[in-house]
Design a protein around this motif. Structure first.
Motif, mmCIF file in Angstrom:
data_model
loop_
_atom_site.group_PDB
_atom_site.id
_atom_site.type_symbol
_atom_site.label_atom_id
_atom_site.label_comp_id
_atom_site.label_asym_id
_atom_site.label_seq_id
_atom_site.Cartn_x
_atom_site.Cartn_y
_atom_site.Cartn_z
ATOM 1 N N VAL A 1 18.096 -14.844 42.083
ATOM 2 C CA VAL A 1 17.378 -15.581 42.438
ATOM 3 C C VAL A 1 17.569 -17.230 42.184
ATOM 4 C CG1 VAL A 1 15.325 -14.153 42.722
ATOM 5 C CG2 VAL A 1 15.590 -15.346 40.498
ATOM 6 N N GLU A 2 17.456 -18.065 42.971
ATOM 7 C CA GLU A 2 17.707 -19.667 43.107
ATOM 8 C C GLU A 2 16.359 -19.975 42.293
ATOM 9 O OE1 GLU A 2 19.986 -21.366 43.629
ATOM 10 O OE2 GLU A 2 21.121 -20.241 44.651
ATOM 11 N N GLY A 3 16.591 -21.113 41.434
ATOM 12 C CA GLY A 3 15.545 -21.770 40.991
ATOM 13 C C GLY A 3 14.666 -22.278 42.238
ATOM 14 N N GLY A 4 13.395 -22.201 42.159
ATOM 15 C CA GLY A 4 12.426 -22.500 43.261
ATOM 16 C C GLY A 4 12.276 -21.708 44.230
ATOM 17 N N GLN A 5 12.951 -20.488 43.910
ATOM 18 C CA GLN A 5 12.767 -19.371 44.945
ATOM 19 C C GLN A 5 11.532 -18.652 44.791
ATOM 20 O OE1 GLN A 5 16.093 -16.767 45.600
ATOM 21 N NE2 GLN A 5 15.060 -14.901 46.387
ATOM 22 N N THR B 1 16.310 -25.089 46.590
ATOM 23 C CA THR B 1 16.498 -26.305 45.667
ATOM 24 C C THR B 1 15.515 -27.318 45.960
ATOM 25 O OG1 THR B 1 18.816 -25.913 45.949
ATOM 26 C CG2 THR B 1 18.356 -28.186 45.333
ATOM 27 N N TRP B 2 15.130 -27.360 47.152
ATOM 28 C CA TRP B 2 14.170 -28.430 47.436
ATOM 29 C C TRP B 2 12.702 -28.238 46.816
ATOM 30 C CZ3 TRP B 2 12.544 -32.880 49.755
ATOM 31 C CH2 TRP B 2 11.172 -32.847 50.228
ATOM 32 N N THR B 3 12.252 -26.985 46.774
ATOM 33 C CA THR B 3 11.031 -26.506 46.226
ATOM 34 C C THR B 3 11.105 -26.893 44.529
ATOM 35 O OG1 THR B 3 10.839 -24.794 47.767
ATOM 36 C CG2 THR B 3 9.460 -24.727 45.727
ATOM 37 N N TYR B 4 12.504 -26.396 44.121
ATOM 38 C CA TYR B 4 12.664 -26.680 42.643
ATOM 39 C C TYR B 4 12.635 -28.104 42.267
ATOM 40 C CZ TYR B 4 15.408 -26.712 38.336
ATOM 41 O OH TYR B 4 15.769 -26.943 37.251
#
Ligand SMILES: [Zn+2]
Length: 298
Positions: A259-263, A159-162
């Motif tokens: 996969v998560e957004g930002g993964q 989430t942070w990366t996203y």
């Protein structure tokens, strides 16, 4: 009765008692919260010694930043954002009165529809067994969307990366990589044949081996090789959206994985029909290619 027979009888009786207790308690306990345990196992004694993570709930005061709150509790901003993925949607501005959950030495993760514990383990790079153990999920058959699990030792948060790749605030899609845009969406003249050609996506120049992030949460539809795209990944998102990542050097996901957004899903490269290291990125909706620049944040 000699001694060993007596011991056998005692153990047998104990086993029967435990079974009777489990048969009575098990079905009811299974429907309770995730901390419930299905029944006594050999490890129960040991497991009860593992402390559940302390979750502090903190109310954001006017003017406070994520950095200040993270520093106050001795956690990283990334972990703080990760533990509050459903609450924090802007890295640069916090609504006073917002309740943030704070845990140490890991991240709290809220399960999304379609996401398995294996997916979650891969998302954070934390062994499945450690997540199962930390949340006492040994006897659980199902997990449910919205449930929160503690991911012990997690340092990275998708989430942070996203949010970083989305310019600090939540948007429909985030950039999969950051680099110079070398080719836009639409009709262009093919550099070799001179033929007009419809470019279904955008090209972003990045050094080979750059981490490629999922532009939004979704399921891996394709993770494979194509003569033109080279090594490529297609993700299926909600509302009929798909994203495609081509010319990769490395694929880090498998078909069916959530996969998560930002993964991180792979690394960029120069495979397939490509004249230099770059990422070819497409966004489609119900099979129709859209201009990614119209959907990506600035
Ligand atoms: Zn391209």
């Amino acid at each position: 009765m000699n001694r060993s027979v007596r011991i056998a009888v005692i153990w047998g009786g104990l086993g029967l008692l435990l079974w009777a207790w489990w048969a009575h308690q098990g079905p009811m306990l299974l429907s309770e919260s995730f901390r419930a345990q299905g029944g006594p196992t050999v490890d129960d004694e040991a497991l009860s010694l593992v402390p559940a993570p302390d979750i502090i709930e903190y109310e954001v005061q006017p003017g406070e930043t994520l950095e200040q709150i993270a520093a106050r509790f001795g956690v990283s901003v990334e972990a703080l954002v990760g533990s509050n993925a459903n609450t924090v949607d802007n890295l640069h501005s916090l609504e006073p009165g917002t309740i943030l959950k704070i845990v140490k030495n890991g991240v709290l993760h809220a399960v999304k529809p379609g996401q398995t514990l294996t997916d979650i383990a891969r998302t954070y790079g934390v062994p499945l067994a450690e997540i199962v153990h930390a949340n006492r999920l040994e006897d659980r058959e199902y997990i449910y969307p919205g449930e929160e699990f503690f991911i012990p030792g997690a340092v990275r948060s998708p989430t942070w990366t996203y949010l970083q790749m989305a310019g600090g605030r939540r948007s429909l899609f985030a950039w999969p990589v950051r680099g110079v845009l070398s080719s836009g969406f639409g009709t262009r003249i093919h550099p070799i044949s001179g033929e007009p050609h419809f470019h279904q996506g955008i090209d972003i120049e990045v050094p080979e081996g750059t981490e490629v992030y999922a532009a939004s949460a979704g399921k891996v539809l394709v993770a494979g090789r194509h003569s033109g795209y080279g090594l490529y990944i297609v993700l299926q998102h909600s509302h009929g959206y798909r994203t495609l990542y081509a010319h990769l050097a490395e694929i880090g996901v498998y078909r069916g994985q959530f996969v998560e957004g930002g993964q991180v899903i792979g690394r960029s490269g120069n495979t397939g029909n490509s004249t230099g290291p770059h990422l070819h990125f497409e966004i489609l909706q119900y099979g129709r290619p859209l201009n990614p620049l119209a959907l990506l944040p600035p």
